[in-house]
Design a protein around this motif. Structure first.
Motif, PDB file in Angstrom:
ATOM      1  N   SER A 166      10.494 -37.505   9.632  1.00  0.00           N
ATOM      2  CA  SER A 166       9.375 -37.987   8.315  1.00  0.00           C
ATOM      3  C   SER A 166       8.475 -37.026   9.127  1.00  0.00           C
ATOM      4  CB  SER A 166       8.699 -39.511   8.396  1.00  0.00           C
ATOM      5  OG  SER A 166      10.071 -40.370   8.265  1.00  0.00           O
ATOM      6  N   VAL A 167       7.715 -36.129  10.495  1.00  0.00           N
ATOM      7  CA  VAL A 167       6.603 -36.394  10.154  1.00  0.00           C
ATOM      8  C   VAL A 167       7.010 -34.921   9.949  1.00  0.00           C
ATOM      9  CG1 VAL A 167       5.280 -35.282  12.295  1.00  0.00           C
ATOM     10  CG2 VAL A 167       6.517 -37.354  12.515  1.00  0.00           C
ATOM     11  N   PHE A 168       7.683 -34.150  10.106  1.00  0.00           N
ATOM     12  CA  PHE A 168       8.248 -32.816   9.745  1.00  0.00           C
ATOM     13  C   PHE A 168       8.745 -32.698   7.894  1.00  0.00           C
ATOM     14  CE2 PHE A 168       8.697 -32.777  14.369  1.00  0.00           C
ATOM     15  CZ  PHE A 168       8.250 -31.744  14.927  1.00  0.00           C
ATOM     16  N   LEU A 169       8.864 -33.652   7.509  1.00  0.00           N
ATOM     17  CA  LEU A 169       8.977 -33.069   6.031  1.00  0.00           C
ATOM     18  C   LEU A 169       8.024 -32.591   5.256  1.00  0.00           C
ATOM     19  CD1 LEU A 169      11.623 -36.524   4.881  1.00  0.00           C
ATOM     20  CD2 LEU A 169      11.485 -33.781   4.786  1.00  0.00           C
ATOM     21  N   PRO A 170       6.641 -33.066   5.391  1.00  0.00           N
ATOM     22  CA  PRO A 170       5.781 -32.065   5.213  1.00  0.00           C
ATOM     23  C   PRO A 170       5.589 -31.160   4.763  1.00  0.00           C
ATOM     24  CG  PRO A 170       5.100 -34.943   6.095  1.00  0.00           C
ATOM     25  CD  PRO A 170       6.648 -34.547   6.488  1.00  0.00           C
ATOM     26  N   LEU A 171       5.713 -30.727   6.805  1.00  0.00           N
ATOM     27  CA  LEU A 171       6.324 -29.336   6.964  1.00  0.00           C
ATOM     28  C   LEU A 171       6.644 -28.789   6.088  1.00  0.00           C
ATOM     29  CD1 LEU A 171       4.879 -26.744   8.555  1.00  0.00           C
ATOM     30  CD2 LEU A 171       7.031 -27.990  10.424  1.00  0.00           C
ATOM     31  N   LEU A 172       7.818 -28.885   5.518  1.00  0.00           N
ATOM     32  CA  LEU A 172       8.927 -28.148   4.903  1.00  0.00           C
ATOM     33  C   LEU A 172       8.440 -28.098   3.101  1.00  0.00           C
ATOM     34  CD1 LEU A 172      12.020 -29.858   5.933  1.00  0.00           C
ATOM     35  CD2 LEU A 172      11.165 -26.933   6.910  1.00  0.00           C
ATOM     36  N   CYS A 173       7.764 -29.043   2.904  1.00  0.00           N
ATOM     37  CA  CYS A 173       6.900 -29.049   1.598  1.00  0.00           C
ATOM     38  C   CYS A 173       5.824 -28.144   1.486  1.00  0.00           C
ATOM     39  CB  CYS A 173       6.372 -30.965   1.396  1.00  0.00           C
ATOM     40  SG  CYS A 173       7.562 -31.581   0.768  1.00  0.00           S
ATOM     41  N   VAL A 174       5.114 -28.368   3.362  1.00  0.00           N
ATOM     42  CA  VAL A 174       3.625 -27.279   2.600  1.00  0.00           C
ATOM     43  C   VAL A 174       4.464 -25.920   2.586  1.00  0.00           C
ATOM     44  CG1 VAL A 174       2.380 -26.472   4.082  1.00  0.00           C
ATOM     45  CG2 VAL A 174       2.147 -28.804   3.264  1.00  0.00           C
ATOM     46  N   VAL A 175       5.165 -25.154   3.094  1.00  0.00           N
ATOM     47  CA  VAL A 175       5.457 -24.063   3.725  1.00  0.00           C
ATOM     48  C   VAL A 175       6.197 -23.606   2.344  1.00  0.00           C
ATOM     49  CG1 VAL A 175       7.228 -22.443   4.457  1.00  0.00           C
ATOM     50  CG2 VAL A 175       6.016 -24.311   5.930  1.00  0.00           C
ATOM     51  N   ALA A 176       6.894 -24.544   1.654  1.00  0.00           N
ATOM     52  CA  ALA A 176       7.490 -23.629   0.616  1.00  0.00           C
ATOM     53  C   ALA A 176       6.742 -23.922  -0.709  1.00  0.00           C
ATOM     54  CB  ALA A 176       8.709 -25.407   0.024  1.00  0.00           C
ATOM     55  N   LEU A 177       5.747 -24.746  -1.108  1.00  0.00           N
ATOM     56  CA  LEU A 177       4.419 -24.356  -1.441  1.00  0.00           C
ATOM     57  C   LEU A 177       3.792 -23.326  -1.660  1.00  0.00           C
ATOM     58  CD1 LEU A 177       2.468 -25.577  -3.924  1.00  0.00           C
ATOM     59  CD2 LEU A 177       1.374 -27.069  -2.536  1.00  0.00           C
ATOM     60  N   ALA A 178       3.250 -23.327  -0.695  1.00  0.00           N
ATOM     61  CA  ALA A 178       2.469 -21.461   0.082  1.00  0.00           C
ATOM     62  C   ALA A 178       3.502 -20.780  -0.475  1.00  0.00           C
ATOM     63  CB  ALA A 178       1.982 -21.756   1.726  1.00  0.00           C
ATOM     64  N   GLN A 179       4.221 -20.783  -0.654  1.00  0.00           N
ATOM     65  CA  GLN A 179       5.438 -19.391  -0.830  1.00  0.00           C
ATOM     66  C   GLN A 179       5.505 -19.227  -1.824  1.00  0.00           C
ATOM     67  OE1 GLN A 179       6.555 -16.683   0.911  1.00  0.00           O
ATOM     68  NE2 GLN A 179       7.254 -17.894   3.021  1.00  0.00           N
ATOM     69  N   ALA A 180       5.492 -20.438  -2.268  1.00  0.00           N
ATOM     70  CA  ALA A 180       5.373 -20.604  -3.844  1.00  0.00           C
ATOM     71  C   ALA A 180       4.441 -19.877  -5.131  1.00  0.00           C
ATOM     72  CB  ALA A 180       5.797 -21.255  -4.536  1.00  0.00           C
ATOM     73  N   MET A 181       3.187 -19.963  -3.290  1.00  0.00           N
ATOM     74  CA  MET A 181       2.079 -19.384  -4.358  1.00  0.00           C
ATOM     75  C   MET A 181       1.857 -18.622  -4.031  1.00  0.00           C
ATOM     76  SD  MET A 181       0.755 -21.767  -5.844  1.00  0.00           S
ATOM     77  CE  MET A 181       1.351 -23.926  -7.007  1.00  0.00           C
ATOM     78  N   ARG A 182       1.904 -17.301  -2.918  1.00  0.00           N
ATOM     79  CA  ARG A 182       1.309 -16.310  -2.649  1.00  0.00           C
ATOM     80  C   ARG A 182       1.053 -15.538  -3.752  1.00  0.00           C
ATOM     81  NH1 ARG A 182       5.194 -14.068   1.916  1.00  0.00           N
ATOM     82  NH2 ARG A 182       3.766 -12.548   1.803  1.00  0.00           N
ATOM     83  N   GLN A 183       1.885 -14.919  -4.713  1.00  0.00           N
ATOM     84  CA  GLN A 183       1.828 -13.617  -5.738  1.00  0.00           C
ATOM     85  C   GLN A 183      -0.194 -14.099  -6.324  1.00  0.00           C
ATOM     86  OE1 GLN A 183       5.049 -13.234  -8.072  1.00  0.00           O
ATOM     87  NE2 GLN A 183       5.944 -12.511  -6.452  1.00  0.00           N
ATOM     88  N   ARG A 184       0.369 -15.470  -6.362  1.00  0.00           N
ATOM     89  CA  ARG A 184      -0.677 -15.780  -7.584  1.00  0.00           C
ATOM     90  C   ARG A 184      -1.897 -15.752  -6.709  1.00  0.00           C
ATOM     91  NH1 ARG A 184      -3.683 -16.635 -11.479  1.00  0.00           N
ATOM     92  NH2 ARG A 184      -5.507 -18.835 -11.755  1.00  0.00           N
ATOM     93  N   GLN A 185      -1.691 -16.233  -5.380  1.00  0.00           N
ATOM     94  CA  GLN A 185      -3.350 -15.719  -4.362  1.00  0.00           C
ATOM     95  C   GLN A 185      -3.693 -14.231  -4.507  1.00  0.00           C
ATOM     96  OE1 GLN A 185      -3.318 -17.411  -0.547  1.00  0.00           O
ATOM     97  NE2 GLN A 185      -5.320 -17.851  -0.569  1.00  0.00           N
ATOM     98  N   GLN A 186      -2.368 -13.855  -3.703  1.00  0.00           N
ATOM     99  CA  GLN A 186      -2.656 -12.547  -3.557  1.00  0.00           C
ATOM    100  C   GLN A 186      -3.736 -11.570  -4.869  1.00  0.00           C
ATOM    101  OE1 GLN A 186       0.547 -10.196  -2.557  1.00  0.00           O
ATOM    102  NE2 GLN A 186      -0.487  -8.284  -2.720  1.00  0.00           N
ATOM    103  N   ARG A 187      -3.011 -12.120  -6.107  1.00  0.00           N
ATOM    104  CA  ARG A 187      -4.124 -11.786  -7.446  1.00  0.00           C
ATOM    105  C   ARG A 187      -5.413 -11.874  -7.581  1.00  0.00           C
ATOM    106  NH1 ARG A 187       1.021 -12.599  -9.742  1.00  0.00           N
ATOM    107  NH2 ARG A 187       0.088 -14.820 -10.975  1.00  0.00           N
TER     108      ARG A 187
END
Length: 586
Positions: A166-187
């Protein structure tokens, strides 16, 4: 060069410093967090045991308490010791990038040293390099966290698998969300950087054109233009900041939900000892930091990719290897003194030949075409013509400040392959129509770091007819002349630039209308002293009668081509163009 390769090359630049920073972070999290949590667990478990068995006599609680105090002291000591290599590593990386960029720009042809405005270049030097610096610090911190997370996860899994997952599940969510938003943030990051560069460029242009703006009565328009660019920058930065903050908020809320879940599960599991609950609580803060730090490093790497590309763009097609050249920085050792290159017999000018020289500005027909002439030692060659005839373009193409399309240049019969690197002291010295002066002393503006003997300095000042002006200045040669030499008159600025040329004892002196701001008497004295002993060969752009009368050869340019060439007497009878220039009718 990919961004990760760029980062790796910078780490290798001072690898022992970065390694010291890295080891400091690893030790901090190993001793200050991991061992501290284990001792807390042992301390509370011991107290729990003693609570159930009061008769048992043991010194374990005191040993654990002493261990906790020692770990806290070691943590503070490690932080203090590791601070120096961390800051030094970041500072030297910053210095390396700025030095390499500045050195490359100074070696570029003077006509196009940077792709945009000066303000944009300053933005590259300041903001984009700062982004790289921040990533360096965050990477070391994140690696230290990883060395904590791996053993901490094993310890927590051993205690209770469900709570640990339960501690490390949020980590997986964060990494997946950050990866999905990389191109938008780069623009968004690219747009905010570009808007900032445009604004700073406009500020530089406005400040450098104050007089022109006032003469045109365009103050209100300039202010409105500045306001419009400021609003554009504000919008772009606001979008970037809000998006980044929203991501950070999402990361924090996910971690908060995970923390709440852990506490609920811990309350339901009565088999957990006080020490187990304590180590969970102890590690939760660092685990939370790791989750947020992981997301931040991903976002920071995205920003670094943008900044890295902008730094590469500043090189204008040159190799990205220039950014990571590891020559000495001289941060502690004294900077080597500048010396005038030794002039050899082969360097002395006998004959400069220009053959079929052509240059056209990109996407236009303007420029120079099929230029042919010779310049002999000790002579004065004057290039003249009406406005936009191509005079300055010709000088800059000869000197390599503009890249020639076709043509050959030779020095004493030897082909000049790279004019930009050849036409420097001791071969040549150049002063543009508007001299470039700095807000330093008059002496420093003449020497520009050169270690010259006082007698040689005085000789250059005398040849430039600057001696009376120096005597009138409040502090003589030590007078601060202000930004761009604002405390000097136009003529004084031109003669300061002439002294800068003369002290370097170059074979060929190239002037672009150097005497345009001089009075007749000073102009005549300047040229007489320069040509008195025929030690200097001069290539000059001018339409002034005093200069034309002294010329050995006059080249009349018209629409980028040589319309006539010869002595003044010859051209006054054969060239209608020179006649009009001489009579002041053009």
């Amino acid at each position: 060069m990919k961004t990760y390769q760029f980062i790796w090359r910078l780490i290798r630049f001072r690898s022992w410093l970065y390694l010291g920073s890295l080891l400091g972070q690893i030790a901090f999290f190993g001793v200050g967090r991991l061992a501290f949590g284990l001792m807390l667990q042992g301390f509370f478990n011991t107290l729990n045991t003693l609570n159930h068995n009061p008769a048992r006599n043991t010194i374990l609680p005191w040993l654990f308490l002493g261990g906790l105090a020692l770990a806290a002291v070691l943590r503070a000591l490690i932080q203090f010791v590791s601070l120096s290599p961390t800051i030094t590593s970041i500072f030297k990386t910053n210095a390396l990038l700025q030095r390499n960029l500045l050195r490359y720009i100074l070696q570029r042809p003077g006509a196009r040293p940077i792709p945009g405005s000066t303000g944009e270049a300053i933005n590259y030097f300041r903001d984009d390099i700062e982004v790289v610096d921040r990533l360096f610090g965050e990477m070391a911190y994140a690696i230290g966290l990883v060395t904590f997370i791996i053993p901490a996860m094993l310890i927590l899994l051993h205690i209770d698998t469900l709570i640990t997952v339960s501690v490390f599940l949020p980590l997986l969510c964060v990494v997946a969300l950050a990866q999905a938003m990389r191109q938008r943030q780069q623009r968004l990051r690219t747009a905010s950087r570009e808007a900032t560069g445009i604004l700073t460029g406009a500020i530089g242009e406005i400040f450098s054109s104050v007089q022109a703006i006032q003469i045109a009565g365009a103050e209100e328009y300039a202010v409105k233009h500045f306001h419009r660019l400021s609003q554009l920058r504000q919008r772009q930065i606001l979008r970037d900041t809000v998006f980044f903050s929203a991501l950070q908020a999402v990361f924090g809320n996910i971690v908060g939900l995970g923390t709440g879940l852990i506490l609920v599960l811990a309350a339901l599991y009565h088999h957990l000892s006080p020490g187990d609950i304590t180590i969970f609580i102890s590690y939760l803060g660092t685990i939370t930091t790791f989750i947020v730090s992981t997301a931040y490093v991903i976002a920071q790497y995205t920003q670094t990719r943008v900044s890295h590309q902008r730094l590469v763009d500043l090189l204008q097609g040159a190799s990205p290897e220039i950014l990571v050249q590891t020559d000495p920085l001289y941060l502690k050792k004294p900077i080597p003194e500048l010396h005038t290159p030794v002039k050899l017999e082969i360097d002395k000018l006998a004959l400069l030949q220009i053959a079929n020289l052509t240059y056209h500005y990109p996407d236009t027909d303007r420029g120079i075409e099929n230029i042919n002439f010779q310049l002999r030692r000790g002579t004065l060659t004057v290039i003249t013509g009406r406005v936009a005839a191509g005079k300055t373009t010709l000088l800059q193409t000869i000197l390599g400040l503009l890249p020639k399309d076709t043509g050959d240049l030779s020095w004493n019969g030897r082909q000049i392959e790279d004019p930009a690197s050849f036409f420097v002291p001791p071969h040549s010295a150049y002063t543009p129509q508007v001299p470039h002066l700095f807000s330093e002393t008059l002496e420093e503006n003449i020497l520009l770091g050169l270690n010259a003997e006082p007698a040689k300095l005085q000789q250059a000042i005398q040849l430039a007819v600057l001696t009376p002006d120096v005597a009138k200045l409040e502090n003589g040669l030590q007078t601060i002349i202000g930004t761009r030499g604002v405390k000097l008159s136009g003529g004084q600025a031109q003669r300061t630039a002439a002294a800068r040329m003369l002290i370097r004892d170059s074979e060929l002196l190239v002037f672009d209308d150097i005497s345009s701001a001089l009075d007749v008497e000073t102009e005549s004295q300047l040229w007489q002293q320069l040509l008195q002993q025929r030690q200097h060969s001069c290539l000059v752009v001018s339409h002034r009668k005093a200069v034309l009368q002294l010329a050995d050869n006059i080249i009349v340019l018209q629409a980028g081509k040589i319309a006539a060439m010869g002595t003044l007497q010859e051209l006054l009878t054969t060239s209608e163009e020179l006649q009009q220039i001489w009579n002041g009718t053009v």
